[in-house]
Design an enzyme around this catalytic site. Sequence first.
Site, PDB file in Angstrom:
ATOM      1  N   HIS A  20       5.990  41.689 -15.515  1.00  0.00           N
ATOM      2  CA  HIS A  20       7.361  42.182 -15.563  1.00  0.00           C
ATOM      3  C   HIS A  20       7.702  42.958 -14.282  1.00  0.00           C
ATOM      4  CE1 HIS A  20      10.526  44.911 -17.583  1.00  0.00           C
ATOM      5  NE2 HIS A  20      11.104  43.789 -17.184  1.00  0.00           N
ATOM      6  N   ASP A  28      14.552  29.559   2.887  1.00  0.00           N
ATOM      7  CA  ASP A  28      14.856  28.446   3.784  1.00  0.00           C
ATOM      8  C   ASP A  28      13.775  28.387   4.875  1.00  0.00           C
ATOM      9  OD1 ASP A  28      15.526  30.383   5.777  1.00  0.00           O
ATOM     10  OD2 ASP A  28      17.641  30.307   5.241  1.00  0.00           O
ATOM     11  N   HIS A  98      20.929  41.498   4.863  1.00  0.00           N
ATOM     12  CA  HIS A  98      19.797  40.610   5.139  1.00  0.00           C
ATOM     13  C   HIS A  98      18.552  41.383   5.581  1.00  0.00           C
ATOM     14  CE1 HIS A  98      17.824  36.830   5.876  1.00  0.00           C
ATOM     15  NE2 HIS A  98      17.645  37.105   7.161  1.00  0.00           N
ATOM     16  N   TYR A 120      20.886  31.680   5.309  1.00  0.00           N
ATOM     17  CA  TYR A 120      20.794  32.585   4.164  1.00  0.00           C
ATOM     18  C   TYR A 120      20.545  31.880   2.832  1.00  0.00           C
ATOM     19  CZ  TYR A 120      22.583  35.708   7.705  1.00  0.00           C
ATOM     20  OH  TYR A 120      22.746  36.418   8.874  1.00  0.00           O
ATOM     21  N   ALA A 121      19.900  30.739   2.857  1.00  0.00           N
ATOM     22  CA  ALA A 121      19.528  30.040   1.620  1.00  0.00           C
ATOM     23  C   ALA A 121      18.203  30.606   1.134  1.00  0.00           C
ATOM     24  CB  ALA A 121      19.449  28.534   1.852  1.00  0.00           C
ATOM     25  N   ASN A 122      18.269  31.875   0.717  1.00  0.00           N
ATOM     26  CA  ASN A 122      17.102  32.631   0.289  1.00  0.00           C
ATOM     27  C   ASN A 122      17.468  33.405  -0.968  1.00  0.00           C
ATOM     28  OD1 ASN A 122      15.621  32.171   2.882  1.00  0.00           O
ATOM     29  ND2 ASN A 122      17.289  33.421   3.684  1.00  0.00           N
TER      30      ASN A 122
END
Length: 131
Positions: A20, A28, A98, A120-122
């Site tokens: 948890h 990316d 970021h 920014y494909a994170n």
Amino acid sequence: MKKQGILNSHISKVLADLGHTDTIVIADVGLPIPEGVRKIDLALTLGSPSFEETVNAIASDMEIEKVVVAEEMAADNPKALHYIERKFGGSGVERCPHEEFKRLARKAKAVIRTGEAKPYANVILQAGVYF
């Protein structure tokens, strides 16, 4: 032989070991991987596997209570942000600068690197509990 869920043995092990509030990052090709954080590299070619394909596979096999993205995603990759908000519910998605995202990634149990080549494909996924 495993016949459903995540077949990648490295990802399957990481997911099974999560407790948890532990986190993983789906990244990316450009996100720097923090020193000391396990990298699981899925990238084959630019765009493959995609960010969405990877998030979908992980989300189907992981109990997720919190999602974090970089606030820059809104301006520089609105399609990915729209996908994340649809997938996880818009109000449940947290945003941070970021640089803060990269600091948070240092605490992740693993970074799963996709072939995605869009900015920014994170996403950081925080483990929840299903009971």
